[in-house]
Design an enzyme around this catalytic site. Structure first.
Site, PDB file in Angstrom:
ATOM      1  N   ASP A  80      54.589  44.167  28.177  1.00 53.08           N
ATOM      2  CA  ASP A  80      54.404  45.473  27.545  1.00 53.08           C
ATOM      3  C   ASP A  80      55.071  46.502  28.459  1.00 53.08           C
ATOM      4  O   ASP A  80      54.790  46.540  29.660  1.00 53.08           O
ATOM      5  CB  ASP A  80      52.909  45.767  27.397  1.00 53.08           C
ATOM      6  CG  ASP A  80      52.609  47.090  26.713  1.00 53.08           C
ATOM      7  OD1 ASP A  80      53.463  47.996  26.730  1.00 53.08           O
ATOM      8  OD2 ASP A  80      51.501  47.239  26.171  1.00 53.08           O
ATOM      9  N   CYS A 129      52.881  48.654  30.751  1.00 54.18           N
ATOM     10  CA  CYS A 129      51.992  47.927  31.666  1.00 54.18           C
ATOM     11  C   CYS A 129      52.515  47.999  33.099  1.00 54.18           C
ATOM     12  O   CYS A 129      53.650  47.607  33.379  1.00 54.18           O
ATOM     13  CB  CYS A 129      51.886  46.482  31.188  1.00 54.18           C
ATOM     14  SG  CYS A 129      51.484  45.265  32.432  1.00 54.18           S
ATOM     15  N   CYS A 147      53.509  44.710  34.643  1.00 54.96           N
ATOM     16  CA  CYS A 147      54.735  44.215  33.997  1.00 54.96           C
ATOM     17  C   CYS A 147      55.950  44.863  34.665  1.00 54.96           C
ATOM     18  O   CYS A 147      56.985  44.218  34.879  1.00 54.96           O
ATOM     19  CB  CYS A 147      54.729  44.531  32.503  1.00 54.96           C
ATOM     20  SG  CYS A 147      53.419  43.718  31.576  1.00 54.96           S
ATOM     21  N   ARG A 180      50.107  46.054  23.969  1.00 53.32           N
ATOM     22  CA  ARG A 180      48.661  45.878  24.113  1.00 53.32           C
ATOM     23  C   ARG A 180      47.847  46.733  23.144  1.00 53.32           C
ATOM     24  O   ARG A 180      46.730  46.370  22.771  1.00 53.32           O
ATOM     25  CB  ARG A 180      48.235  46.201  25.552  1.00 53.32           C
ATOM     26  CG  ARG A 180      48.833  45.279  26.598  1.00 53.32           C
ATOM     27  CD  ARG A 180      48.576  45.830  27.993  1.00 53.32           C
ATOM     28  NE  ARG A 180      49.265  47.108  28.178  1.00 53.32           N
ATOM     29  CZ  ARG A 180      49.013  47.951  29.176  1.00 53.32           C
ATOM     30  NH1 ARG A 180      48.058  47.659  30.052  1.00 53.32           N
ATOM     31  NH2 ARG A 180      49.679  49.081  29.283  1.00 53.32           N
TER      32      ARG A 180
END
Length: 236
Positions: free
Chosen positions: A115, A118, A121, A145
């Site tokens: 994502d 994120c 991430c 998400r």
């Protein structure tokens, strides 16, 4: 002639039974507001495996009982998540849609549900050169998400539709924004697959045998885990 006729009759009866089972299952799921995307045989006698946008279900053929969650085969030396193993066919079918960062000396392949909003991430992507240097190829699938109606989902759709997906993804992760783009790639399929794998947060790392590692792993930690996992599973 009689033998051929009997065989045809048996096949027709079996097909009708299968259709009846599937119809009963679909009718039950419809009552619950669940839409099935695929019904297939199950390792458990008397049950069917049902893929839905809400996850994987195991439903009795009469549609009266169901269980949700991963199914494990414990007959061998180590438990095997047969649900995730089955889902790997669907994951690899999306290979052409993946954003891939290939290691020159590839030793492991991981698929990451990611994502762009994120934090971990971002951290994983910032260390891409390190993962690749350790022989780890990283393949990305989209998992917004906040769901498919979110701004992140729209932006990730644009990234997956860009002419150069890798550059668009790099730019987004570097905070350079996302340029509008459209195409026939449906990242909802990627998101639904993540749900079926049981993904609830990102990054979620799927190994080549369907094993899911939840959360960020530093490059060297990831390499050490992958090497050990490969030994334990006989190279799978």
């Amino acid at each position: 002639m009689k033998k051929s006729l009997m065989m045809f009759t048996l096949l027709a009866a079996f097909s009708s039974a299968v259709q009846a089972d599937d119809a009963a299952i679909k009718q039950t799921l419809a009552k619950l507001g669940v839409q099935s995307t695929e019904i297939q045989p199950s390792p458990i006698s008397g049950m069917k495996t049902v893929l839905t946008n809400s996850g994987v279900l195991y439903v009795t053929e009469d549609g009266k009982h169901m269980i949700q969650g991963p199914l494990y085969d414990v007959s061998g030396p180590q438990p095997i998540n047969t649900t995730n193993s089955m889902l790997m066919t669907h994951l690899n079918a999306l290979e052409k849609e993946m954003i891939v960062y290939k290691a020159a000396n590839e030793k492991h392949v991981i698929t990451v549900f990611t994502d762009i909003t994120c934090g971990y991430c971002h951290k994983l992507h910032e260390q891409m050169a390190d993962y690749n240097a350790l022989g780890i190829t990283v393949r990305y699938l989209a998992f917004p998400r906040q769901g498919m109606q979110s701004e992140a989902a729209d932006n990730m759709k644009a990234i997956w539709c860009a002419k150069d997906r890798n550059k668009a993804f790099d730019d987004a992760m570097a905070g350079k924004g996302v340029k509008a783009a459209s195409c026939d790639v449906d990242i909802a399929d990627q998101y639904a697959l993540g749900v079926q794998f049981g993904v609830s947060g990102t990054p979620a790392i799927v190994l080549s045998n369907g094993y899911v590692v939840p959360g960020y792993q530093a490059p060297q930690e990831m390499k050490t885990f992958l090497d050990e996992h490969k030994k334990q599973t006989g190279g799978k």
